[in-house]
Every structure is written in structure tokens, then in C-alpha cells.
Design a protein around this motif. Sequence first.
Motif, PDB file in Angstrom:
ATOM      1  N   SER A  97      -1.788   7.364  28.388  1.00  0.00           N
ATOM      2  CA  SER A  97      -1.730   6.556  29.527  1.00  0.00           C
ATOM      3  C   SER A  97      -0.355   5.770  29.494  1.00  0.00           C
ATOM      4  O   SER A  97       0.429   5.747  30.477  1.00  0.00           O
ATOM      5  N   ALA A  98      -0.314   5.332  28.367  1.00  0.00           N
ATOM      6  CA  ALA A  98       1.169   4.376  28.119  1.00  0.00           C
ATOM      7  C   ALA A  98       2.476   5.338  28.152  1.00  0.00           C
ATOM      8  O   ALA A  98       3.371   4.836  28.925  1.00  0.00           O
ATOM      9  N   ILE A  99       2.340   6.413  27.671  1.00  0.00           N
ATOM     10  CA  ILE A  99       3.461   7.400  27.674  1.00  0.00           C
ATOM     11  C   ILE A  99       3.673   7.913  28.954  1.00  0.00           C
ATOM     12  O   ILE A  99       4.894   7.909  29.465  1.00  0.00           O
ATOM     13  N   TYR A 148       2.776   3.377  21.216  1.00  0.00           N
ATOM     14  CA  TYR A 148       2.653   2.826  22.491  1.00  0.00           C
ATOM     15  C   TYR A 148       4.263   2.718  22.758  1.00  0.00           C
ATOM     16  O   TYR A 148       4.680   1.637  22.088  1.00  0.00           O
ATOM     17  N   PRO A 149       4.780   2.933  23.929  1.00  0.00           N
ATOM     18  CA  PRO A 149       6.272   2.789  24.173  1.00  0.00           C
ATOM     19  C   PRO A 149       6.608   1.085  24.347  1.00  0.00           C
ATOM     20  O   PRO A 149       5.876   0.369  25.066  1.00  0.00           O
ATOM     21  N   HIS A 187      11.686   0.268  28.361  1.00  0.00           N
ATOM     22  CA  HIS A 187      13.110   0.820  28.533  1.00  0.00           C
ATOM     23  C   HIS A 187      12.926   2.464  27.739  1.00  0.00           C
ATOM     24  O   HIS A 187      13.935   2.851  27.355  1.00  0.00           O
ATOM     25  N   TRP A 188      11.806   2.699  27.073  1.00  0.00           N
ATOM     26  CA  TRP A 188      11.758   3.829  26.556  1.00  0.00           C
ATOM     27  C   TRP A 188      11.369   4.908  27.461  1.00  0.00           C
ATOM     28  O   TRP A 188      10.319   4.665  28.521  1.00  0.00           O
ATOM     29  N   PRO A 189      11.792   6.045  27.657  1.00  0.00           N
ATOM     30  CA  PRO A 189      12.826   6.909  26.933  1.00  0.00           C
ATOM     31  C   PRO A 189      14.041   6.458  27.328  1.00  0.00           C
ATOM     32  O   PRO A 189      15.044   7.379  26.772  1.00  0.00           O
ATOM     33  N   ALA A 190      14.564   5.777  28.275  1.00  0.00           N
ATOM     34  CA  ALA A 190      15.888   5.768  28.822  1.00  0.00           C
ATOM     35  C   ALA A 190      16.896   5.467  27.682  1.00  0.00           C
ATOM     36  O   ALA A 190      18.008   5.860  27.755  1.00  0.00           O
ATOM     37  N   VAL A 247       9.022   2.414  19.762  1.00  0.00           N
ATOM     38  CA  VAL A 247       7.597   2.682  19.901  1.00  0.00           C
ATOM     39  C   VAL A 247       6.793   1.763  19.003  1.00  0.00           C
ATOM     40  O   VAL A 247       7.521   1.566  18.044  1.00  0.00           O
ATOM     41  N   GLU A 248       5.768   1.325  19.381  1.00  0.00           N
ATOM     42  CA  GLU A 248       4.890   0.890  18.337  1.00  0.00           C
ATOM     43  C   GLU A 248       3.726   1.827  18.019  1.00  0.00           C
ATOM     44  O   GLU A 248       3.347   2.470  18.946  1.00  0.00           O
ATOM     45  N   THR A 249       3.284   1.743  16.671  1.00  0.00           N
ATOM     46  CA  THR A 249       2.355   2.592  16.099  1.00  0.00           C
ATOM     47  C   THR A 249       1.372   1.806  15.556  1.00  0.00           C
ATOM     48  O   THR A 249       1.649   0.803  15.169  1.00  0.00           O
ATOM     49  N   LEU A 250       0.152   2.303  15.506  1.00  0.00           N
ATOM     50  CA  LEU A 250      -1.242   1.493  15.017  1.00  0.00           C
ATOM     51  C   LEU A 250      -1.074   1.653  13.369  1.00  0.00           C
ATOM     52  O   LEU A 250      -0.526   2.633  12.926  1.00  0.00           O
TER      53      LEU A 250
END
Length: 371
Positions: free
Chosen positions: A55-57, A126-127, A130-133, A243-246
Motif C-alpha cells: 500500500s505504501a509503495i 516503506y518509502p 519523494h521516492w522514487p522521484a 526507504v525504511e525496512t523493518l
Amino acid sequence: MFLAAIPLLGYAVFARFLANGFRKEISVDAETPLSPISVILPFRNEAKVLSSCTSAILDALGSTDQLVMVDDSSTDESLTMARELAGKDARVTVLQADGEGKKAALEVGIAAAQNDIIFTVDADVYPQSHWPAVMLQAFTEPDIHMVCGNVHIKQTESSISTLWEAIDFMSLVGSGRALTAQGWAVMCNGANLAFRKSSFERVGGYTKHKQIPSGDDVFLMHEMMHAFPGGVVPASDLAYGGVETLPQKGFYKLFQQRIRWAGKGVSYTDKHAIFVTWLIGGLSLITTILGVLTIFWVDALVSWLILWVGKAAIDTVLLSTYNRGYKRQIPLWAISIQALLYPYYTTLIAVLAPFVKFSWKGRYLSRSAKE
């Protein structure tokens, strides 16, 4: 004492090289329209996070972008969840890998990509803003073939293991960015990586290192750099576009992940990657050996302290530079403590990596096993 000062001085020069690379500005053309992208998301047993991640992507993607989700033999409800999502959003394609492992899943996804610009992500990212610009801006230049993005640990809890992992990740990502900016494409992270599909095909994709667990990102990066000198760059913005990862669930899982990552080091052929691996590993090993020698040989004490504390001080300054640049706000005391413990942590992983089997998503593998 003198012998300990020599490697320390060399490391200080290398750290300065990293700091300069980290601060280096990456020029982009912000006026040229950005191309549509295909995001490849391989997944295996990610039912707990797959919905929120996708959903976040999707929220970050445009109407002409594509999300290709590839199932890697999940044994939970992940595939069912992915298919339900595809039924609600026309941008989503769900496929199943032909073989076993992440590389096989990525190959299926890349083959199905409708756009030339490919993004690879993990199923728990989780982006940021401004990802992916931010990642896409570099591709306005035709001679850019790969862009390496920032990846950070999402600090969902205040545990010691999560804080340790956040610093460790920042160290790896920051140094990877610094080296790439200086023309040393040594390391990157497939959780936020972009490249041209046409370039991927020209270098043969993952074929040369398909048998090695992990390394879908790093080995591809090395192939791209050799084929297209100067064509691999970091993302243009430090604080945004990542991006952030768990985090891993505790030190045991973190340790397994690091052993899996370390196992690919013996297969490096890139001279810069080999140099950096031996420099960091060698200094850590020397520090550890000197520390043990002090138990039996008191004359080694001063040399050990000079190398140990001196390297920790250099690392603290360097990681503080990364911390400010990424706007992560990790406390200085935590960075300092980790810098002191890091040589022994690194040595333990390096010693165990060739011998220990690791588990990944329910699979037990050795470094030479097929992923």
C-alpha cells in the motif's frame, strides 16, 4: 606502538575519502520529465507486512508505473494477499518464480517489466518522501545505468538490537554511498536499487553469480560498473528518496543475516570490493588479536589501545557525518559504543561465515548453496 599507528593512519585517510564521497553532490537534471517505472517486489512468507508495504509503495507510484510482485514459494497467505491486491489495482501484476530463491524471483519479475527503468525493493520496505522521484532523476542522463538508493532501519521499537542494527545499516549504506560517489561501486542494497532493464540484459543479469546465496544487488552492481564505467551513481538526495525496512527480531536473527551477507565476500572479483573487504576485516582482526595478546603479553597493551580506541574515534566521527546527512538522529553515545565493539563483532562474523549454515525464510543454506 609505532606499528599500531601505521594501519590507523591508513584507515584515517580512507575514512576521509569516505566522508568526502558521502558529502559529494550528485548533479541531476530536475527539468526533464521522469520515466515510468516497474517496481519488482519478490516475497516469501511476508503475510504480516505485505499489505501495509505494498500500500505504501503504490501510494508513491504514478498511474503509469507498474508493481510486479513475485512469489518465491510462500507457505503462508502471502500469495493469496498479493492476488487480492492485484484484483483491486490494475498497476499490480502477480507472478510465481520458476526456480527457488530471490534471484529467480527477480528474474521473473524483470522479464515481465513493461518499463525500462526497474526498481527492486524488499517486501518489508516503506518509502520515504519523494521516492522514487529522487532515484529517477539520475536516469535523465542516458549514460547512467544504475542508481543506488538509501535504506534505513525503521525504528519501530526502542530495543538495543534495533538501535545496533540501525547504526550498522547506516554505516553500510553511508559507506556504500560514499564509495559509489567516488567511483568505487563496492556495495549497495537491493531493497532500494534502480537500473535500466536494457542494461541488466546487456550484462547478463544474475547469471554469473546465480549459485551464490545473497548478492543479487552487489554482484549486479559490479557487473554494471565494469560494463559502464561511471554509469553507477548514488541517489541525488541524502535525506529523501530512500526507504525504511523493518529490523530483524533480535540479535540472533541479525547475526544470521550478517553471516549470509558476509558469505558472498569470498566471491568478489572487483578490486575495490576486495580492498575494502580486506581493509575493514583486516583491521578488525588485528584489533581482536592484539586484544587477546594482552592477556599473555602486557607489551601489546599500548598498541592494542592505540588501534582500538583510535579506530573507534575515527568511526564515531564518520558515522556522525552519516547520521547528520541522513537526518537519522541516532544518539552519539550509541554510535560511540558500537564503534568500540564493532571490530570484535566483525571478526566473529568473518570467522563463522565460511562454516555456519544460515536460515532465510525457512530455508537453511550454506554460502555455496543455491539460493
